[in-house]
Design a protein around this motif. Structure first.
Motif, mmCIF file in Angstrom:
data_model
loop_
_atom_site.group_PDB
_atom_site.id
_atom_site.type_symbol
_atom_site.label_atom_id
_atom_site.label_comp_id
_atom_site.label_asym_id
_atom_site.label_seq_id
_atom_site.Cartn_x
_atom_site.Cartn_y
_atom_site.Cartn_z
ATOM 1 N N ARG A 224 0.827 -1.207 0.000
ATOM 2 C CA ARG A 224 0.000 0.000 0.000
ATOM 3 C C ARG A 224 0.862 1.258 0.000
ATOM 4 O O ARG A 224 0.467 2.289 -0.537
ATOM 5 N N GLU A 225 2.072 1.158 0.586
ATOM 6 C CA GLU A 225 2.945 2.329 0.688
ATOM 7 C C GLU A 225 4.083 2.294 -0.326
ATOM 8 O O GLU A 225 5.040 3.056 -0.194
ATOM 9 N N SER A 226 3.979 1.442 -1.336
ATOM 10 C CA SER A 226 5.020 1.351 -2.361
ATOM 11 C C SER A 226 4.701 2.178 -3.602
ATOM 12 O O SER A 226 5.407 2.093 -4.605
ATOM 13 N N ALA A 227 3.634 2.940 -3.546
ATOM 14 C CA ALA A 227 3.229 3.747 -4.694
ATOM 15 C C ALA A 227 4.377 4.632 -5.152
ATOM 16 O O ALA A 227 5.083 5.239 -4.346
ATOM 17 N N GLY A 228 4.577 4.700 -6.455
ATOM 18 C CA GLY A 228 5.626 5.516 -7.032
ATOM 19 C C GLY A 228 6.958 4.822 -7.167
ATOM 20 O O GLY A 228 7.873 5.367 -7.794
ATOM 21 N N GLN A 229 7.100 3.624 -6.603
ATOM 22 C CA GLN A 229 8.340 2.868 -6.721
ATOM 23 C C GLN A 229 8.144 1.806 -7.810
ATOM 24 O O GLN A 229 7.821 0.651 -7.541
ATOM 25 N N GLU A 230 8.352 2.222 -9.043
ATOM 26 C CA GLU A 230 7.969 1.418 -10.197
ATOM 27 C C GLU A 230 8.705 0.092 -10.259
ATOM 28 O O GLU A 230 8.144 -0.920 -10.699
ATOM 29 N N ALA A 231 9.952 0.064 -9.833
ATOM 30 C CA ALA A 231 10.709 -1.192 -9.878
ATOM 31 C C ALA A 231 10.119 -2.238 -8.938
ATOM 32 O O ALA A 231 10.352 -3.445 -9.136
ATOM 33 N N LEU A 232 9.346 -1.792 -7.939
ATOM 34 C CA LEU A 232 8.780 -2.715 -6.969
ATOM 35 C C LEU A 232 7.356 -3.125 -7.322
ATOM 36 O O LEU A 232 7.017 -4.304 -7.246
ATOM 37 N N VAL A 233 6.516 -2.170 -7.697
ATOM 38 C CA VAL A 233 5.112 -2.483 -7.941
ATOM 39 C C VAL A 233 4.813 -2.750 -9.417
ATOM 40 O O VAL A 233 3.885 -3.496 -9.745
ATOM 41 N N GLY A 234 5.604 -2.159 -10.323
ATOM 42 C CA GLY A 234 5.338 -2.325 -11.748
ATOM 43 C C GLY A 234 5.374 -3.765 -12.220
ATOM 44 O O GLY A 234 4.474 -4.204 -12.958
#
Length: 274
Positions: A224-234
């Motif tokens: 939920r708090e990984s927004a904006g970290q594309e390498a992690l959520v993408g």
């Protein structure tokens, strides 16, 4: 908690088990080891599972037989399978993998879906799946080179940033009590991770055909708090899109299982039993 060792090709793995019921294998990522899950393992056992985790080869208490070199996803996948065969030889198991451990978990599902009941892969950093992987590939290569030339401190400082130099907008307090005993092992593991795991694992290509065939057993997790970290959520979102697998939101960020173990355990139990 019971502790065992398992001889595999090229290494001896240390693993932990607790609880009774269907096996839930927890695969740690990064420089972590079985202690990464200390905060939620007992809760998962209380929920009715035999909870199993282990130290990956070459890290912490799982020594290699020979010299250390770049690690391979396929070899770590076989390690996970060996642990499963040792603790659940007659039945498929639930599996959870975090970060690079999620890369291992996905490889396990694609190769041996018969050994998996349901699997959650939380934020596997498979950057080659992104629309533009080059900045992330270059970032990780830069971190490795900094480690080689300037040491762990500068490498970790760069690792904590996005490719364009921004710091993620999250506050990090002191280590939770549950993983403080692992802190010294993580510090010793970090050079191994930066030099021999980060680049080969993040640049690997998942078996999308195998994952598509097993999509009914697969959940991709995002913090939920990984927004904006594309390498992690993408990559999680992309795998879900390409395979038809479920996408689920978990509390916290990339290490939500450490930050919010009770809430994370509840979401994990719901995801694997759905």
């Amino acid at each position: 908690m019971n502790v065992g060792t398992l001889k595999v090709a090229g290494a001896t793995l240390r693993y932990e088990t607790r609880g009774t019921g269907p096996v839930l294998l927890l695969i740690p990522g990064g420089a972590g080891d079985a202690g990464l899950f200390e905060g939620m393992a007992g809760l998962l056992a209380d929920a009715g599972h035999t909870v199993v985790s282990y130290d990956q080869r070459g890290l912490s208490r799982s020594p290699l037989d020979g010299p250390l070199g770049d690690q391979r996803v396929a070899e770590w996948r076989e390690d996970a399978l060996a642990v499963l065969d040792a603790v659940s030889p007659d039945a498929p198991a639930y599996v959870f993998g975090s970060s690079s451990g999620a890369i291992v978990a996905l490889a396990l599902l694609a190769a041996r879906p018969d050994r998996v009941r349901r699997l959650v892969g939380h934020e596997p950093p498979l950057v080659e799946l992104l629309a533009d992987p080059a900045p992330y590939r270059d970032h990780f290569a830069e971190v490795r080179e900094l480690h080689r030339t300037q040491g762990l401190g500068p490498a970790m400082a760069r690792f904590s940033e996005t490719p364009d130099g921004r710091k993620p907008e999250r506050e990090h307090g002191e280590l939770p009590a549950s993983i403080r005993p692992m802190a010294s092992r993580m510090a010793a593991n970090m050079p191994v991770f930066l030099e021999h795991v980060l680049c080969p694992f993040s640049s690997s290509a998942p078996d999308l055909e195998g994952l598509r065939a097993a999509a009914g057993k697969l959940v991709l997790g995002v913090g939920r708090e990984s927004a904006g970290q594309e390498a992690l959520v993408g990559p999680s979102r992309r795998i879900a899109e390409l395979t038809g697998a479920e996408l689920a939101e978990f509390p916290g960020g990339h290490v939500g299982c450490v930050e919010h173990p009770a809430e994370f355990a509840k979401v994990l139990v719901t995801a694997i039993r759905r």
